[in-house]
Design an enzyme around this catalytic site. Structure first.
Site, PDB file in Angstrom:
ATOM      1  N   GLY A  79      12.158 -10.358   3.904  1.00 16.13           N
ATOM      2  CA  GLY A  79      11.657 -11.533   3.196  1.00 16.13           C
ATOM      3  C   GLY A  79      10.147 -11.501   3.229  1.00 16.13           C
ATOM      4  O   GLY A  79       9.543 -10.446   3.420  1.00 16.13           O
ATOM      5  N   THR A  82       4.530 -14.057  -8.293  1.00  9.97           N
ATOM      6  CA  THR A  82       5.147 -13.418  -9.462  1.00  9.97           C
ATOM      7  C   THR A  82       5.152 -14.433 -10.608  1.00  9.97           C
ATOM      8  O   THR A  82       5.425 -15.612 -10.402  1.00  9.97           O
ATOM      9  CB  THR A  82       6.605 -13.013  -9.112  1.00  9.97           C
ATOM     10  OG1 THR A  82       6.553 -12.187  -7.945  1.00  9.97           O
ATOM     11  CG2 THR A  82       7.251 -12.253 -10.247  1.00  9.97           C
ATOM     12  N   GLU A 131       2.224 -11.203   9.003  1.00  8.64           N
ATOM     13  CA  GLU A 131       2.316 -12.517   9.618  1.00  8.64           C
ATOM     14  C   GLU A 131       2.992 -12.394  10.990  1.00  8.64           C
ATOM     15  O   GLU A 131       3.845 -11.537  11.196  1.00  8.64           O
ATOM     16  CB  GLU A 131       3.080 -13.476   8.703  1.00  8.64           C
ATOM     17  CG  GLU A 131       2.222 -13.863   7.524  1.00  8.64           C
ATOM     18  CD  GLU A 131       2.930 -14.755   6.532  1.00  8.64           C
ATOM     19  OE1 GLU A 131       3.798 -15.545   6.938  1.00  8.64           O
ATOM     20  OE2 GLU A 131       2.605 -14.654   5.337  1.00  8.64           O
ATOM     21  N   LYS A 159      10.644 -14.069   9.328  1.00  8.37           N
ATOM     22  CA  LYS A 159      10.587 -13.162  10.485  1.00  8.37           C
ATOM     23  C   LYS A 159      10.161 -14.004  11.683  1.00  8.37           C
ATOM     24  O   LYS A 159       9.788 -15.171  11.513  1.00  8.37           O
ATOM     25  CB  LYS A 159       9.614 -12.002  10.244  1.00  8.37           C
ATOM     26  CG  LYS A 159       8.166 -12.452  10.084  1.00  8.37           C
ATOM     27  CD  LYS A 159       7.227 -11.319   9.759  1.00  8.37           C
ATOM     28  CE  LYS A 159       6.717 -10.610  10.976  1.00  8.37           C
ATOM     29  NZ  LYS A 159       5.524  -9.780  10.704  1.00  8.37           N
ATOM     30  N   ALA A 162       0.975   0.178  -3.010  1.00  6.24           N
ATOM     31  CA  ALA A 162       1.704   1.352  -2.523  1.00  6.24           C
ATOM     32  C   ALA A 162       2.125   1.157  -1.066  1.00  6.24           C
ATOM     33  O   ALA A 162       3.263   1.474  -0.691  1.00  6.24           O
ATOM     34  CB  ALA A 162       0.833   2.594  -2.659  1.00  6.24           C
ATOM     35  N   CYS A 164       5.346 -11.264   0.151  1.00  5.50           N
ATOM     36  CA  CYS A 164       4.687 -10.153  -0.555  1.00  5.50           C
ATOM     37  C   CYS A 164       5.544  -8.953  -0.930  1.00  5.50           C
ATOM     38  O   CYS A 164       5.333  -8.382  -2.005  1.00  5.50           O
ATOM     39  CB  CYS A 164       3.489  -9.695   0.248  1.00  5.50           C
ATOM     40  SG  CYS A 164       2.228 -10.975   0.278  1.00  5.50           S
ATOM     41  N   PHE A 165       6.467  -8.517  -0.086  1.00  6.99           N
ATOM     42  CA  PHE A 165       7.151  -7.255  -0.404  1.00  6.99           C
ATOM     43  C   PHE A 165       7.770  -7.278  -1.800  1.00  6.99           C
ATOM     44  O   PHE A 165       7.499  -6.426  -2.633  1.00  6.99           O
ATOM     45  CB  PHE A 165       8.222  -6.940   0.641  1.00  6.99           C
ATOM     46  CG  PHE A 165       7.685  -6.290   1.893  1.00  6.99           C
ATOM     47  CD1 PHE A 165       6.359  -5.910   1.983  1.00  6.99           C
ATOM     48  CD2 PHE A 165       8.516  -6.056   2.986  1.00  6.99           C
ATOM     49  CE1 PHE A 165       5.857  -5.311   3.131  1.00  6.99           C
ATOM     50  CE2 PHE A 165       8.029  -5.457   4.145  1.00  6.99           C
ATOM     51  CZ  PHE A 165       6.697  -5.093   4.214  1.00  6.99           C
ATOM     52  N   ASP A 195     -11.090 -24.438  -0.195  1.00  4.37           N
ATOM     53  CA  ASP A 195      -9.778 -24.516  -0.832  1.00  4.37           C
ATOM     54  C   ASP A 195      -9.711 -25.832  -1.602  1.00  4.37           C
ATOM     55  O   ASP A 195     -10.325 -26.825  -1.209  1.00  4.37           O
ATOM     56  CB  ASP A 195      -8.669 -24.480   0.238  1.00  4.37           C
ATOM     57  CG  ASP A 195      -7.330 -24.011  -0.312  1.00  4.37           C
ATOM     58  OD1 ASP A 195      -6.851 -22.954   0.112  1.00  4.37           O
ATOM     59  OD2 ASP A 195      -6.768 -24.724  -1.169  1.00  4.37           O
TER      60      ASP A 195
END
Ligand SMILES: NC(=O)C1=CN([C@@H]2O[C@H](COP(=O)(O)OP(=O)(O)OC[C@H]3O[C@@H](n4cnc5c(N)ncnc54)[C@H](O)[C@@H]3O)[C@@H](O)[C@H]2O)C=CC1
Ligand SMILES: O=C(O)[C@H]1O[C@H](OP(=O)(O)OP(=O)(O)OC[C@H]2O[C@@H](n3ccc(=O)[nH]c3=O)[C@H](O)[C@@H]2O)[C@H](O)[C@@H](O)[C@@H]1O
Length: 471
Positions: A277, A97, A169, A343, A226, A280-281, A38
């Site tokens: 939250g 994004t 996660e 979460k 998907a 990714c979603f 990294d």
């Protein structure tokens, strides 16, 4: 062609996916050397820290790293060396994004994927299997191949595979130990299929053969978007129904249970909440929306966009219910917010509903007292300043106080808002909380966590997502 045997793996990106995924590969495949690289020195230092203060919190992760680090698992900032030595390279960098330019607000920013790919092309001096681990739009593998082939030296071959990650996660390690499926996409050529077999062999060290699915490259890339879109769509569906429950007196838990008992629907992922939250979603659905629009499929784009819009509506609706219930004003009132992570069982706060709620409460000029068992204070301040760019940091700090326990956050509060489903919030001593709060004392449960009847008996005025005021 000669069969490929993977003995050295490099993973570019030591984040929430690259770190746990490759640590588990190293644990389960002691004969393979795994190096995770990294550019972020602090992150790598944390992975290498002597006291195992790892950069991410994930149950079970420390144990895996303790067993494999220094044996066949290494963390480094030497990206070039990692690339050169490996025969298989995972690209597991972030794909947020896009913030500006064409597709801003929807499309995936593939800048990091491209930089990593160009680095592979620049330094590789032998053939490599390059694996897309990051979530990417359909056909990204083609762009990667074009870059690699245009820059290849010494007649290096590059075979590109798609191997999206499905871990969640908080349960990453158990998901990786026992995945529902491992998906590998490849070109259906002799070389593509051989590369696919080589990666499948790595997973076969611990994953049963029937769970390793091999498909075409484009199907694999699209399946990841998907899967996330369909999971998020279930939450938005149940959340849309929660609004109907609140208006009619139906109970969302009972509805979800009744619907989920149909084996065709299934019981999982039907928990109404203050909104989904996570990193990714939203990003992946917006990506799907953008893809649909680019393919001139506006109806398809509108369908998926609605999943995100419903989520925004759910968060707005919840903050409004808090204000409405507190006699239409929360100005100057102390509100305790329990939970900041998106979460339970993670310290990750990306796109957490809690951030939106606190922003709304601050806009109403409330005094917000926040407690989360895992999220670092510095992270909370960073998220809140980013969410309220119009407010000076001092103003935010005047209105928001960070607390070191749930009891401390609730002390002298007029209302308690449960935003994250941390297990410790199920163990709160509500009698003590009640004794220390202003009256009337309100509880707003955005996670279907409390025993509303019991709290009412103590004296609380309770509001639960997906239930009418009569509960
Ligand atoms: N977070 C999650 O639970 C899941 C994420 N994904 C996907 O996996 C990908 C990675 O996500 P996270 O691990 O959450 O991101 P992250 O932001 O935690 O980690 C990405 C890492 O890549 C590093 N990086 C970026 N460009 C680099 C370069 N050129 N060379 C070396 N390092 C570089 C960054 O410094 C960062 O540490 C994303 O595409 C995401 O959509 C997929 C499944 C689950
Ligand atoms: O691509 C990704 O990043 C990952 O996204 C999700 O994983 P994650 O975001 O880590 O966590 P989830 O358990 O899916 O929860 C996402 C959000 O939905 C919320 N949620 C989840 C389930 C539910 O029934 N109701 C609900 O509101 C959670 O509280 C959380 O805010 C998917 O579950 C993973 O399969 C996927 O790999």
């Amino acid at each position: 062609m000669a069969p490929i045997k993977v003995t050295k793996i490099c993973c570019i990106g030591a984040g929430y996916v690259g770190g746990p995924t490759c640590a588990v590969i190293a644990l389960r495949c002691p004969h393979i050397t795994v190096t995770i690289v990294d550019l972020n020195q602090d992150r790598v230092d944390a992975w290498n820290s002597e006291d195992f203060k790892l950069p991410i919190y994930e149950p079970g992760l420390e144990d895996v790293v303790r067993q494999a680090r220094g044996r066949n698992l290494f963390f480094s900032t030497d990206v070039d060396k990692g690339i050169k030595e490996a025969d298989l390279i995972f690209v597991s960098v972030n794909t947020p994004t896009k913030k500006t330019g064409v597709g801003a607000g929807f499309g995936a920013d593939l800048h990091y994927v491209e930089l990593a790919t160009r680095r592979i092309a620049a330094v590789a001096d032998s053939s490599k299997i390059v694996v897309e681990k990051s979530t990417v739009p359909c056909r990204t593998a083609e762009s990667m191949r074009t870059i690699l082939e245009a820059n290849s030296k010494n007649h290096c071959r590059f075979d590109i595979l798609s191997n999206p990650e499905f871990l969640a996660e908080g349960t990453a390690i158990s998901d990786l130990f026992k995945p529902d499926r491992v998906l590998i996409g490849s070109l259906q050529t002799e070389e593509g299929l051989e590369a696919c077999r080589a990666l499948a062999d790595v997973y076969a060290n611990w994953v049963p053969q029937e769970r390793i699915l091999t498909v075409g490259l484009w199907s694999s890339e699209l399946s990841k978007l998907a899967a996330n879109a369909m999971l998020a769509q279930r939450i938005s569906s149940i959340n849309a129904l929660s609004a109907i429950c609140e208006a009619t007196g139906a109970n969302i838990d009972e509805v979800a249970h009744a619907v989920g008992c149909d084996s065709r629907v299934g019981p999982k992922f039907l928990k109404a909440s203050v909104g989904f939250g996570g990193s990714c979603f939203q990003k992946d659905i917006l990506n799907l929306v953008y893809l649909s629009e680019s393919l001139h499929l506006p109806e398809v784009a509108a369908y998926w966009r609605q999943v995100v819009e419903m989520n925004e509506y759910q968060k707005r609706r919840f903050s409004k219910r808090v204000v409405d219930t507190l006699f239409n004003t929360i100005t100057g009132k102390r509100i305790a917010v329990l939970g900041f992570a998106f979460k339970a069982d993670t310290g990750d706060t990306r796109e957490s509903a809690s951030i939106t709620l606190i922003r709304d409460f601050v806009a109403e000029r409330a005094n917000v007292h926040v407690y989360d068992p895992k999220v670092e204070e510095e992270q909370i301040w960073m998220d809140l300043t980013e969410a309220m760019p119009q407010l000076p940091a001092e103003t935010i700090k005047k209105q928001v106080t960070l607390c070191s326990s749930a009891l401390e956050a609730c002390k002298d509060a007029e209302a308690v808002v449960i935003a994250t489903e941390w297990k410790e919030f199920t163990l709160i001593d509500w009698e003590t909380v009640y004794a220390n709060m202003k009256k009337p004392a309100f509880v707003f449960d955005g996670r279907l966590l409390v025993d509303a009847k019991k709290l009412k008996e103590i004296g609380f005025k309770v509001t639960v997502i997906g239930r009418g005021n009569g509960l």
